[in-house]
Design a protein around this motif. Sequence first.
Motif, PDB file in Angstrom:
ATOM      1  N   TYR A  11      26.649 -42.660 -38.316  1.00  0.00           N
ATOM      2  CA  TYR A  11      27.922 -42.037 -38.670  1.00  0.00           C
ATOM      3  C   TYR A  11      28.973 -43.080 -39.043  1.00  0.00           C
ATOM      4  N   VAL A  12      29.698 -42.776 -40.120  1.00  0.00           N
ATOM      5  CA  VAL A  12      30.845 -43.594 -40.520  1.00  0.00           C
ATOM      6  C   VAL A  12      32.065 -43.080 -39.778  1.00  0.00           C
ATOM      7  N   LYS A  13      32.752 -43.962 -39.087  1.00  0.00           N
ATOM      8  CA  LYS A  13      33.900 -43.565 -38.276  1.00  0.00           C
ATOM      9  C   LYS A  13      35.024 -43.021 -39.163  1.00  0.00           C
ATOM     10  N   ASP A  14      35.638 -41.928 -38.709  1.00  0.00           N
ATOM     11  CA  ASP A  14      36.802 -41.371 -39.401  1.00  0.00           C
ATOM     12  C   ASP A  14      38.046 -42.117 -38.920  1.00  0.00           C
ATOM     13  N   ASP A  15      38.573 -43.002 -39.756  1.00  0.00           N
ATOM     14  CA  ASP A  15      39.693 -43.835 -39.328  1.00  0.00           C
ATOM     15  C   ASP A  15      41.041 -43.220 -39.709  1.00  0.00           C
ATOM     16  N   TRP A  16      42.096 -43.916 -39.349  1.00  0.00           N
ATOM     17  CA  TRP A  16      43.459 -43.402 -39.557  1.00  0.00           C
ATOM     18  C   TRP A  16      43.787 -43.259 -41.038  1.00  0.00           C
TER      19      TRP A  16
END
Length: 374
Positions: free
Chosen positions: A34-39
């Motif tokens: 999974y690719v992290k959902d960042d700000w």
Amino acid sequence: MTGLKKLGVDVVQITHERVQSELEALEINIPIYYVKDDWLQLAFFRLRLNWLLAVYGSWLLHVKARVIAQATQRNLIHFTSPISPTLPYFKMGPCPVVIGPLNGNILHPPKLLFREALLKRLGALALWPYQKTIGQIFRGKHAATLLVSGGARTIKALKLAGCKDQNITETLDSGVDVAIAEQPKVEHQGVNHRFIFVGRLIRYKACDLVIRALADAPEAVLDIVGDGDERYALEQLARQIGVADRVVFHGWVQPGAQLTQLFKGARAFVFPSLAEANGIVVQEAMMIGLPVVAVNWGGPQQLIDTTNGILIEPESEEHIAHELAKAMQSLGNDPQRAEAISSAARHRAQQLGFSWPMLLKSWLRIYERVASFD
């Protein structure tokens, strides 16, 4: 991805963290990264900067895919999103890449452009300079094998960005679930004036034209499966023209036994979508043996012809509604015609390999060819 695993492919999946809970609930038996959902993604989303969100999200997926491919010794990467031929991809280095199916670059038919959003019409005018510029900056598509399901309109957009014919392979947009593909074909006997529309209730799907058609098809009953922003307006329309007692709004129905039964109870699938880039629901109807009545435009136009469906020329709203009514009256009263179209549709679906296993086997042949050229 699970379909590829069943065919013996050692596959891993890379996707965004935002869908992790949904995928975990499915208990998919393949490694998922999974690719992290960042700000920054959240900021783009809240500000409705959709293009920047898509490009940044794509870049994150590319970075993750490059790392995972090296760590797990993959010999091919397949990007299945973004599907638009106008969104950029990034170069991946030595690993062979397949992208697609790509689809899009579709407007309403010329005589119905007044129904199209102004912003989208203006965007179409900028397609040539936009694609030329994007093609010079982002080179990911140029080195990849491109799976294209959108036909000539999608290929045109890709060529404007500098993509070459030798990199393009045409394919279906999607497969049909095995549970539908293995269903016995619907048999059309006797008079049947029940029809079905399946799709999101949004303007370009043109469900309003089917409802208007009921005024000239007094025996027809319409099942509407789907939900969306237009539902209230469609319910009002049905009341205003006096056909509300012959329209059943089912809302969203999960794929499965209930939806299959609705398909089986209908004489035909009516689908006058005016800007349909693909045609997955058309594929499902054809596979199950349901005659399709659609507008001669976009995705449905690529799937059906006059032998395995009914195509209506997009001359005007009035013309489409009139022809829909005529088709419903004819099919409802003529089981022999409905059965002939049904058989031809099922044959076409099987011939083109609509089911997921058959589609994945065709992709597997492409993978083998691409990997062998590395």
